[in-house]
Design a protein around this motif. Structure first.
Motif, mmCIF file in Angstrom:
data_model
loop_
_atom_site.group_PDB
_atom_site.id
_atom_site.type_symbol
_atom_site.label_atom_id
_atom_site.label_comp_id
_atom_site.label_asym_id
_atom_site.label_seq_id
_atom_site.Cartn_x
_atom_site.Cartn_y
_atom_site.Cartn_z
ATOM 1 N N TRP A 98 0.803 -1.217 0.000
ATOM 2 C CA TRP A 98 0.000 0.000 0.000
ATOM 3 C C TRP A 98 0.842 1.275 0.000
ATOM 4 O O TRP A 98 0.291 2.370 -0.142
ATOM 5 N N GLU A 99 2.150 1.167 0.176
ATOM 6 C CA GLU A 99 2.950 2.349 0.479
ATOM 7 C C GLU A 99 3.413 3.114 -0.759
ATOM 8 O O GLU A 99 3.164 4.316 -0.880
ATOM 9 N N THR A 100 4.135 2.462 -1.643
ATOM 10 C CA THR A 100 4.686 3.102 -2.826
ATOM 11 C C THR A 100 4.666 2.089 -3.967
ATOM 12 O O THR A 100 4.965 0.916 -3.754
ATOM 13 N N THR A 101 4.328 2.506 -5.172
ATOM 14 C CA THR A 101 4.297 1.575 -6.294
ATOM 15 C C THR A 101 5.719 1.192 -6.693
ATOM 16 O O THR A 101 6.669 1.933 -6.430
ATOM 17 N N PRO A 102 5.901 0.042 -7.341
ATOM 18 C CA PRO A 102 7.255 -0.386 -7.711
ATOM 19 C C PRO A 102 7.982 0.594 -8.630
ATOM 20 O O PRO A 102 9.210 0.602 -8.662
ATOM 21 N N ASP A 103 7.239 1.400 -9.372
ATOM 22 C CA ASP A 103 7.878 2.385 -10.243
ATOM 23 C C ASP A 103 7.969 3.759 -9.600
ATOM 24 O O ASP A 103 8.247 4.757 -10.265
ATOM 25 N N GLY A 104 7.735 3.818 -8.274
ATOM 26 C CA GLY A 104 8.055 5.022 -7.522
ATOM 27 C C GLY A 104 6.952 6.038 -7.329
ATOM 28 O O GLY A 104 7.205 7.116 -6.788
ATOM 29 N N ARG A 105 5.723 5.721 -7.723
ATOM 30 C CA ARG A 105 4.616 6.646 -7.483
ATOM 31 C C ARG A 105 4.048 6.452 -6.079
ATOM 32 O O ARG A 105 4.251 5.415 -5.454
ATOM 33 N N ALA A 106 3.340 7.449 -5.601
ATOM 34 C CA ALA A 106 2.702 7.328 -4.289
ATOM 35 C C ALA A 106 1.675 6.205 -4.323
ATOM 36 O O ALA A 106 0.931 6.047 -5.299
ATOM 37 N N GLY A 107 1.636 5.409 -3.256
ATOM 38 C CA GLY A 107 0.702 4.300 -3.187
ATOM 39 C C GLY A 107 -0.621 4.700 -2.566
ATOM 40 O O GLY A 107 -0.883 5.875 -2.284
ATOM 41 N N TRP A 108 -1.455 3.700 -2.319
ATOM 42 C CA TRP A 108 -2.801 3.979 -1.792
ATOM 43 C C TRP A 108 -2.779 4.452 -0.344
ATOM 44 O O TRP A 108 -3.723 5.087 0.106
ATOM 45 N N GLN A 109 -1.736 4.139 0.401
ATOM 46 C CA GLN A 109 -1.648 4.714 1.742
ATOM 47 C C GLN A 109 -1.722 6.235 1.650
ATOM 48 O O GLN A 109 -2.508 6.882 2.356
ATOM 49 N N MET A 110 -0.939 6.826 0.773
ATOM 50 C CA MET A 110 -0.936 8.275 0.610
ATOM 51 C C MET A 110 -2.216 8.765 -0.045
ATOM 52 O O MET A 110 -2.763 9.815 0.309
ATOM 53 N N ALA A 111 -2.743 8.009 -1.006
ATOM 54 C CA ALA A 111 -3.967 8.418 -1.685
ATOM 55 C C ALA A 111 -5.117 8.587 -0.706
ATOM 56 O O ALA A 111 -5.858 9.582 -0.756
ATOM 57 N N PHE A 112 -5.249 7.636 0.205
ATOM 58 C CA PHE A 112 -6.378 7.707 1.131
ATOM 59 C C PHE A 112 -6.092 8.625 2.319
ATOM 60 O O PHE A 112 -7.026 9.148 2.934
ATOM 61 N N LEU A 113 -4.822 8.852 2.642
ATOM 62 C CA LEU A 113 -4.513 9.924 3.587
ATOM 63 C C LEU A 113 -4.948 11.265 3.005
ATOM 64 O O LEU A 113 -5.578 12.082 3.681
ATOM 65 N N ARG A 114 -4.638 11.492 1.731
ATOM 66 C CA ARG A 114 -5.042 12.745 1.098
ATOM 67 C C ARG A 114 -6.567 12.864 1.003
ATOM 68 O O ARG A 114 -7.104 13.976 0.988
ATOM 69 N N ALA A 115 -7.239 11.742 0.922
ATOM 70 C CA ALA A 115 -8.702 11.775 0.867
ATOM 71 C C ALA A 115 -9.316 12.012 2.240
ATOM 72 O O ALA A 115 -10.527 12.183 2.347
ATOM 73 N N GLY A 116 -8.481 12.004 3.295
ATOM 74 C CA GLY A 116 -8.980 12.350 4.610
ATOM 75 C C GLY A 116 -9.112 11.222 5.607
ATOM 76 O O GLY A 116 -9.770 11.379 6.639
ATOM 77 N N HIS A 117 -8.457 10.093 5.348
ATOM 78 C CA HIS A 117 -8.550 8.935 6.234
ATOM 79 C C HIS A 117 -7.322 8.819 7.130
ATOM 80 O O HIS A 117 -6.191 8.993 6.661
ATOM 81 N N ASP A 118 -7.515 8.504 8.399
ATOM 82 C CA ASP A 118 -6.433 7.931 9.197
ATOM 83 C C ASP A 118 -6.184 6.527 8.648
ATOM 84 O O ASP A 118 -7.139 5.786 8.381
ATOM 85 N N VAL A 119 -4.921 6.153 8.478
ATOM 86 C CA VAL A 119 -4.609 4.893 7.800
ATOM 87 C C VAL A 119 -3.729 4.013 8.686
ATOM 88 O O VAL A 119 -2.722 4.470 9.236
ATOM 89 N N TYR A 120 -4.123 2.746 8.802
ATOM 90 C CA TYR A 120 -3.357 1.730 9.525
ATOM 91 C C TYR A 120 -2.913 0.668 8.517
ATOM 92 O O TYR A 120 -3.748 0.013 7.895
ATOM 93 N N VAL A 121 -1.602 0.506 8.356
ATOM 94 C CA VAL A 121 -1.040 -0.496 7.446
ATOM 95 C C VAL A 121 -0.300 -1.534 8.282
ATOM 96 O O VAL A 121 0.546 -1.188 9.101
ATOM 97 N N SER A 122 -0.619 -2.797 8.064
ATOM 98 C CA SER A 122 -0.049 -3.857 8.896
ATOM 99 C C SER A 122 0.756 -4.853 8.071
ATOM 100 O O SER A 122 0.569 -4.971 6.859
ATOM 101 N N ASP A 123 1.673 -5.549 8.740
ATOM 102 C CA ASP A 123 2.345 -6.732 8.205
ATOM 103 C C ASP A 123 1.754 -7.925 8.940
ATOM 104 O O ASP A 123 1.918 -8.037 10.162
ATOM 105 N N ALA A 124 1.073 -8.801 8.232
ATOM 106 C CA ALA A 124 0.407 -9.922 8.885
ATOM 107 C C ALA A 124 1.401 -10.803 9.638
ATOM 108 O O ALA A 124 2.618 -10.737 9.425
ATOM 109 N N VAL A 125 0.877 -11.621 10.517
ATOM 110 C CA VAL A 125 1.696 -12.594 11.246
ATOM 111 C C VAL A 125 2.605 -13.324 10.260
ATOM 112 O O VAL A 125 2.183 -13.716 9.177
ATOM 113 N N GLU A 126 3.863 -13.507 10.613
ATOM 114 C CA GLU A 126 4.937 -14.154 9.855
ATOM 115 C C GLU A 126 5.377 -13.376 8.623
ATOM 116 O O GLU A 126 6.114 -13.895 7.791
ATOM 117 N N ARG A 127 5.001 -12.108 8.499
ATOM 118 C CA ARG A 127 5.463 -11.291 7.372
ATOM 119 C C ARG A 127 6.225 -10.069 7.889
ATOM 120 O O ARG A 127 5.879 -9.495 8.922
#
Length: 341
Positions: A98-127
Protein backbone atom coordinates in the motif's frame (compact mmCIF):
# COMPACT_ATOMS: atom_id res chain seq x y z
CA UNK A 1 -23.41 12.11 -1.76
CA UNK A 2 -24.41 14.72 -4.36
CA UNK A 3 -22.95 14.01 -7.85
CA UNK A 4 -20.97 17.29 -7.89
CA UNK A 5 -19.43 16.52 -4.50
CA UNK A 6 -18.58 12.97 -5.56
CA UNK A 7 -16.93 14.24 -8.73
CA UNK A 8 -14.94 16.81 -6.74
CA UNK A 9 -13.80 14.11 -4.30
CA UNK A 10 -12.59 11.95 -7.18
CA UNK A 11 -10.82 14.89 -8.78
CA UNK A 12 -9.01 15.80 -5.57
CA UNK A 13 -7.93 12.21 -4.95
CA UNK A 14 -6.50 11.88 -8.45
CA UNK A 15 -4.68 15.23 -8.33
CA UNK A 16 -0.85 15.30 -8.34
CA UNK A 17 0.83 14.77 -4.98
CA UNK A 18 2.48 18.20 -5.05
CA UNK A 19 -0.94 19.87 -5.22
CA UNK A 20 -2.07 18.48 -1.88
CA UNK A 21 -0.51 18.81 1.53
CA UNK A 22 -1.75 16.86 4.52
CA UNK A 23 -1.48 17.78 8.18
CA UNK A 24 -0.35 14.74 10.18
CA UNK A 25 -1.11 14.56 13.88
CA UNK A 26 0.78 11.37 14.70
CA UNK A 27 2.82 8.57 13.13
CA UNK A 28 3.42 5.48 15.21
CA UNK A 29 3.33 1.72 15.37
CA UNK A 30 2.62 -1.19 17.67
CA UNK A 31 2.53 -4.98 17.76
CA UNK A 32 -0.65 -6.81 18.60
CA UNK A 33 -1.70 -10.41 19.19
CA UNK A 34 0.65 -13.32 19.58
CA UNK A 35 1.51 -15.74 22.36
CA UNK A 36 4.46 -16.90 24.42
CA UNK A 37 5.97 -20.30 23.59
CA UNK A 38 8.53 -22.26 25.61
CA UNK A 39 11.11 -24.39 23.81
CA UNK A 40 13.11 -27.05 25.61
CA UNK A 41 15.65 -29.73 24.75
CA UNK A 42 17.20 -28.06 21.69
CA UNK A 43 21.00 -28.31 21.38
CA UNK A 44 23.13 -25.25 22.01
CA UNK A 45 25.41 -23.90 19.29
CA UNK A 46 28.63 -21.93 19.17
CA UNK A 47 28.13 -18.98 16.83
CA UNK A 48 29.79 -15.69 15.91
CA UNK A 49 27.42 -12.74 15.73
CA UNK A 50 29.66 -10.52 13.61
CA UNK A 51 33.03 -10.73 11.90
CA UNK A 52 35.89 -10.43 14.37
CA UNK A 53 33.71 -11.02 17.42
CA UNK A 54 34.50 -13.86 19.85
CA UNK A 55 32.43 -17.04 19.63
CA UNK A 56 29.19 -17.09 21.62
CA UNK A 57 27.36 -20.06 23.05
CA UNK A 58 23.79 -19.70 21.73
CA UNK A 59 20.97 -21.45 23.57
CA UNK A 60 17.78 -21.72 21.44
CA UNK A 61 15.72 -22.81 24.44
CA UNK A 62 13.54 -20.55 26.55
CA UNK A 63 10.45 -18.42 26.18
CA UNK A 64 9.70 -16.68 22.88
CA UNK A 65 7.04 -14.24 21.74
CA UNK A 66 5.50 -15.44 18.46
CA UNK A 67 2.54 -14.82 16.14
CA UNK A 68 2.38 -11.09 16.83
CA UNK A 69 1.43 -8.58 14.11
CA UNK A 70 3.09 -5.26 13.30
CA UNK A 71 0.86 -2.25 12.65
CA UNK A 72 1.90 1.24 11.53
CA UNK A 73 -0.55 4.14 11.71
CA UNK A 74 -0.71 7.66 10.35
CA UNK A 75 -3.31 9.89 11.99
CA UNK A 76 -4.34 13.19 10.45
CA UNK A 77 -4.78 16.46 12.28
CA UNK A 78 -8.24 16.88 10.74
CA UNK A 79 -9.51 13.61 9.25
CA UNK A 80 -12.53 13.86 6.98
CA UNK A 81 -13.39 10.18 7.22
CA UNK A 82 -15.64 9.03 10.03
CA UNK A 83 -13.51 5.96 10.74
CA UNK A 84 -9.86 4.88 10.31
CA UNK A 85 -8.99 2.80 7.25
CA UNK A 86 -7.21 -0.51 7.91
CA UNK A 87 -5.24 -1.84 4.92
CA UNK A 88 -4.51 -5.60 4.86
CA UNK A 89 -2.18 -7.10 2.23
CA UNK A 90 -2.17 -10.39 0.34
CA UNK A 91 -0.17 -13.61 0.42
CA UNK A 92 3.62 -13.51 0.32
CA UNK A 93 3.50 -9.72 0.66
CA UNK A 94 3.61 -7.09 3.41
CA UNK A 95 2.17 -3.66 4.09
CA UNK A 96 4.56 -2.33 1.45
CA UNK A 97 1.74 -3.23 -0.96
CA UNK A 98 0.00 0.00 0.00
CA UNK A 99 2.95 2.35 0.48
CA UNK A 100 4.69 3.10 -2.83
CA UNK A 101 4.30 1.58 -6.29
CA UNK A 102 7.26 -0.39 -7.71
CA UNK A 103 7.88 2.38 -10.24
CA UNK A 104 8.05 5.02 -7.52
CA UNK A 105 4.62 6.65 -7.48
CA UNK A 106 2.70 7.33 -4.29
CA UNK A 107 0.70 4.30 -3.19
CA UNK A 108 -2.80 3.98 -1.79
CA UNK A 109 -1.65 4.71 1.74
CA UNK A 110 -0.94 8.27 0.61
CA UNK A 111 -3.97 8.42 -1.68
CA UNK A 112 -6.38 7.71 1.13
CA UNK A 113 -4.51 9.92 3.59
CA UNK A 114 -5.04 12.75 1.10
CA UNK A 115 -8.70 11.77 0.87
CA UNK A 116 -8.98 12.35 4.61
CA UNK A 117 -8.55 8.94 6.23
CA UNK A 118 -6.43 7.93 9.20
CA UNK A 119 -4.61 4.89 7.80
CA UNK A 120 -3.36 1.73 9.52
CA UNK A 121 -1.04 -0.50 7.45
CA UNK A 122 -0.05 -3.86 8.90
CA UNK A 123 2.34 -6.73 8.20
CA UNK A 124 0.41 -9.92 8.88
CA UNK A 125 1.70 -12.59 11.25
CA UNK A 126 4.94 -14.15 9.85
CA UNK A 127 5.46 -11.29 7.37
CA UNK A 128 7.86 -8.36 7.37
CA UNK A 129 8.27 -6.59 10.70
CA UNK A 130 5.93 -9.03 12.42
CA UNK A 131 8.67 -11.67 12.21
CA UNK A 132 8.30 -15.42 12.03
CA UNK A 133 9.01 -18.36 14.32
CA UNK A 134 11.11 -21.50 14.31
CA UNK A 135 9.87 -24.44 12.32
CA UNK A 136 8.93 -27.20 12.87
CA UNK A 137 9.14 -26.48 16.61
CA UNK A 138 6.52 -23.67 16.47
CA UNK A 139 5.34 -23.35 12.85
CA UNK A 140 4.71 -26.96 11.75
CA UNK A 141 5.90 -26.46 8.18
CA UNK A 142 8.61 -24.64 6.24
CA UNK A 143 7.80 -21.43 4.35
CA UNK A 144 7.03 -21.23 0.66
CA UNK A 145 8.37 -18.64 -1.77
CA UNK A 146 6.90 -17.19 -4.95
CA UNK A 147 9.11 -17.05 -8.02
CA UNK A 148 9.09 -14.12 -10.42
CA UNK A 149 7.69 -16.40 -13.12
CA UNK A 150 4.81 -17.65 -10.97
CA UNK A 151 3.79 -14.14 -10.01
CA UNK A 152 3.87 -12.97 -13.65
CA UNK A 153 0.90 -15.16 -14.57
CA UNK A 154 -0.75 -15.51 -11.16
CA UNK A 155 -0.97 -11.73 -10.81
CA UNK A 156 -2.13 -11.48 -14.45
CA UNK A 157 0.57 -9.22 -15.81
CA UNK A 158 1.09 -11.52 -18.78
CA UNK A 159 0.42 -15.06 -20.00
CA UNK A 160 2.39 -17.92 -18.51
CA UNK A 161 4.29 -18.45 -21.76
CA UNK A 162 5.11 -14.74 -21.84
CA UNK A 163 7.59 -15.04 -18.99
CA UNK A 164 11.31 -14.85 -19.72
CA UNK A 165 14.24 -14.37 -17.32
CA UNK A 166 15.44 -11.64 -19.69
CA UNK A 167 13.27 -8.55 -19.08
CA UNK A 168 13.62 -7.55 -22.72
CA UNK A 169 12.06 -10.85 -23.81
CA UNK A 170 9.03 -10.84 -21.50
CA UNK A 171 5.58 -10.60 -23.08
CA UNK A 172 2.90 -8.86 -21.05
CA UNK A 173 -0.75 -8.53 -21.97
CA UNK A 174 -0.92 -5.79 -24.62
CA UNK A 175 -3.26 -3.62 -22.55
CA UNK A 176 -1.70 -4.27 -19.14
CA UNK A 177 -1.77 -1.37 -16.71
CA UNK A 178 1.02 -2.84 -14.57
CA UNK A 179 4.33 -0.93 -14.94
CA UNK A 180 6.09 -3.90 -16.56
CA UNK A 181 9.57 -2.38 -16.42
CA UNK A 182 9.26 -2.41 -12.61
CA UNK A 183 8.35 -6.11 -12.34
CA UNK A 184 11.70 -7.17 -10.87
CA UNK A 185 11.49 -4.28 -8.42
CA UNK A 186 8.07 -5.55 -7.36
CA UNK A 187 9.58 -9.00 -6.89
CA UNK A 188 11.79 -7.56 -4.15
CA UNK A 189 8.64 -7.07 -2.04
CA UNK A 190 8.01 -10.81 -1.94
CA UNK A 191 8.61 -12.48 1.42
CA UNK A 192 8.30 -16.05 2.74
CA UNK A 193 4.82 -17.16 3.72
CA UNK A 194 3.36 -20.16 5.49
CA UNK A 195 0.24 -22.17 4.65
CA UNK A 196 -0.34 -23.24 8.27
CA UNK A 197 -0.65 -19.90 10.06
CA UNK A 198 -4.16 -18.73 9.10
CA UNK A 199 -5.62 -19.12 12.63
CA UNK A 200 -2.84 -16.97 14.12
CA UNK A 201 -3.23 -14.35 11.39
CA UNK A 202 -6.99 -14.19 11.91
CA UNK A 203 -6.57 -13.87 15.67
CA UNK A 204 -4.20 -10.93 15.27
CA UNK A 205 -6.49 -9.17 12.81
CA UNK A 206 -9.46 -9.70 15.13
CA UNK A 207 -7.44 -8.22 18.00
CA UNK A 208 -6.58 -5.21 15.83
CA UNK A 209 -10.27 -4.61 15.13
CA UNK A 210 -11.01 -4.70 18.83
CA UNK A 211 -8.23 -2.21 19.54
CA UNK A 212 -8.78 0.51 16.91
CA UNK A 213 -12.26 0.14 15.46
CA UNK A 214 -14.97 1.20 14.54
CA UNK A 215 -13.22 1.24 11.17
CA UNK A 216 -13.32 0.52 7.47
CA UNK A 217 -11.23 -2.44 6.31
CA UNK A 218 -9.57 -2.69 2.89
CA UNK A 219 -8.19 -6.10 2.01
CA UNK A 220 -6.27 -7.54 -0.94
CA UNK A 221 -6.05 -11.11 -2.24
CA UNK A 222 -5.34 -13.53 0.65
CA UNK A 223 -6.39 -10.76 3.00
CA UNK A 224 -9.96 -11.15 1.72
CA UNK A 225 -10.89 -14.12 3.87
CA UNK A 226 -9.36 -12.48 6.94
CA UNK A 227 -11.37 -9.32 6.33
CA UNK A 228 -14.65 -11.13 5.72
CA UNK A 229 -14.19 -13.19 8.87
CA UNK A 230 -13.11 -10.17 10.93
CA UNK A 231 -16.36 -8.48 9.93
CA UNK A 232 -18.34 -11.57 10.91
CA UNK A 233 -16.60 -11.59 14.30
CA UNK A 234 -17.27 -7.89 14.96
CA UNK A 235 -20.07 -6.58 12.72
CA UNK A 236 -20.69 -3.74 15.18
CA UNK A 237 -17.12 -2.46 14.74
CA UNK A 238 -16.53 -2.95 11.00
CA UNK A 239 -18.44 -0.17 9.25
CA UNK A 240 -17.55 -1.23 5.69
CA UNK A 241 -15.33 -3.73 3.92
CA UNK A 242 -13.56 -3.11 0.61
CA UNK A 243 -12.12 -6.27 -0.97
CA UNK A 244 -9.56 -5.79 -3.75
CA UNK A 245 -9.51 -9.04 -5.74
CA UNK A 246 -10.12 -11.30 -2.71
CA UNK A 247 -8.88 -14.84 -3.25
CA UNK A 248 -11.38 -16.40 -0.86
CA UNK A 249 -14.60 -15.87 1.04
CA UNK A 250 -16.66 -17.66 3.72
CA UNK A 251 -18.96 -20.51 2.75
CA UNK A 252 -22.59 -19.30 3.09
CA UNK A 253 -23.54 -22.76 4.32
CA UNK A 254 -21.25 -22.34 7.33
CA UNK A 255 -21.23 -18.58 7.99
CA UNK A 256 -24.20 -16.36 8.78
CA UNK A 257 -24.22 -13.61 6.15
CA UNK A 258 -27.13 -11.96 7.96
CA UNK A 259 -24.64 -10.71 10.55
CA UNK A 260 -23.32 -8.36 7.85
CA UNK A 261 -26.58 -6.83 6.66
CA UNK A 262 -25.46 -3.47 8.07
CA UNK A 263 -21.86 -3.71 6.82
CA UNK A 264 -21.65 -2.51 3.19
CA UNK A 265 -19.20 -4.45 1.04
CA UNK A 266 -17.41 -3.48 -2.18
CA UNK A 267 -15.49 -6.05 -4.25
CA UNK A 268 -13.15 -4.76 -6.98
CA UNK A 269 -11.95 -6.90 -9.90
CA UNK A 270 -9.32 -6.22 -12.54
CA UNK A 271 -8.84 -7.67 -16.01
CA UNK A 272 -7.66 -10.91 -17.64
CA UNK A 273 -9.69 -13.13 -15.29
CA UNK A 274 -11.68 -14.88 -18.00
CA UNK A 275 -9.92 -18.10 -18.96
CA UNK A 276 -7.34 -17.88 -16.18
CA UNK A 277 -6.95 -21.38 -14.66
CA UNK A 278 -7.01 -20.16 -11.04
CA UNK A 279 -9.01 -16.94 -10.99
CA UNK A 280 -11.99 -18.41 -12.84
CA UNK A 281 -12.32 -20.81 -9.88
CA UNK A 282 -11.80 -18.17 -7.17
CA UNK A 283 -14.23 -15.49 -8.31
CA UNK A 284 -17.41 -17.62 -8.01
CA UNK A 285 -16.74 -18.26 -4.30
CA UNK A 286 -16.58 -14.53 -3.62
CA UNK A 287 -19.68 -13.87 -5.74
CA UNK A 288 -21.56 -16.54 -3.78
CA UNK A 289 -20.68 -14.78 -0.52
CA UNK A 290 -21.80 -11.43 -1.92
CA UNK A 291 -25.09 -12.96 -2.99
CA UNK A 292 -25.60 -14.37 0.50
CA UNK A 293 -25.08 -10.92 2.03
CA UNK A 294 -27.53 -9.38 -0.44
CA UNK A 295 -30.10 -12.12 0.19
CA UNK A 296 -29.84 -11.37 3.91
CA UNK A 297 -30.75 -7.73 3.30
CA UNK A 298 -27.21 -6.33 3.15
CA UNK A 299 -25.28 -4.49 0.47
CA UNK A 300 -22.46 -6.13 -1.50
CA UNK A 301 -21.46 -4.06 -4.52
CA UNK A 302 -19.05 -5.01 -7.29
CA UNK A 303 -16.70 -2.74 -9.22
CA UNK A 304 -15.75 -4.81 -12.27
CA UNK A 305 -13.26 -2.54 -13.99
CA UNK A 306 -13.40 -4.08 -17.52
CA UNK A 307 -17.20 -3.93 -17.44
CA UNK A 308 -16.86 -0.26 -16.45
CA UNK A 309 -14.77 0.34 -19.57
CA UNK A 310 -11.42 0.28 -17.75
CA UNK A 311 -9.29 -2.52 -19.26
CA UNK A 312 -5.87 -3.84 -18.40
CA UNK A 313 -5.72 -3.99 -14.63
CA UNK A 314 -3.62 -6.69 -13.00
CA UNK A 315 -4.15 -8.39 -9.66
CA UNK A 316 -1.95 -5.66 -8.17
CA UNK A 317 -4.24 -2.85 -9.28
CA UNK A 318 -3.11 -0.56 -6.45
CA UNK A 319 0.24 -0.55 -8.28
CA UNK A 320 -1.09 -0.24 -11.82
CA UNK A 321 -0.51 2.94 -13.81
CA UNK A 322 -4.15 3.98 -13.31
CA UNK A 323 -4.13 3.27 -9.56
CA UNK A 324 -5.10 6.84 -8.64
CA UNK A 325 -8.22 6.66 -10.81
CA UNK A 326 -9.26 3.36 -9.19
CA UNK A 327 -8.67 4.78 -5.71
CA UNK A 328 -10.91 7.69 -6.69
CA UNK A 329 -13.74 5.30 -7.60
CA UNK A 330 -13.36 3.50 -4.28
CA UNK A 331 -13.38 6.82 -2.47
CA UNK A 332 -16.56 7.82 -4.31
CA UNK A 333 -18.18 4.59 -3.08
CA UNK A 334 -17.22 5.46 0.50
CA UNK A 335 -18.68 8.94 0.00
CA UNK A 336 -21.94 7.38 -1.17
CA UNK A 337 -22.07 5.00 1.79
CA UNK A 338 -21.91 7.90 4.27
CA UNK A 339 -18.44 7.04 5.55
CA UNK A 340 -17.13 10.62 5.29
CA UNK A 341 -17.95 13.61 7.46
Amino acid sequence: MRPIAAALSALLLAAPAAAQEIAVREIGSFHIGGRTVTLEGLPTQEITFTAGAPPFRYDPNGQFQVEQMYVQYVRLANPRARYPLLMWHGGGLTGVTWETTPDGRAGWQMAFLRAGHDVYVSDAVERGRSGWARFPEIFPTAPIFRSLAEGWHLFRVGPADGWNPDPAQRRAYPTTQFPVAAWDQFGKQSVPRWVTTDPAIQAAYNALVQRVCPCVIMVHSQGGNFGFNAALAAPDKVKALIAIEPSGAPDPARADAALLKDVPHLVVWGDFIEGHPLWTRLVPNVTRWQQAITAAGGRADTLDLPKEGIPGNSHMLMMDRNSDAIAARIQAWMDQRGLMR
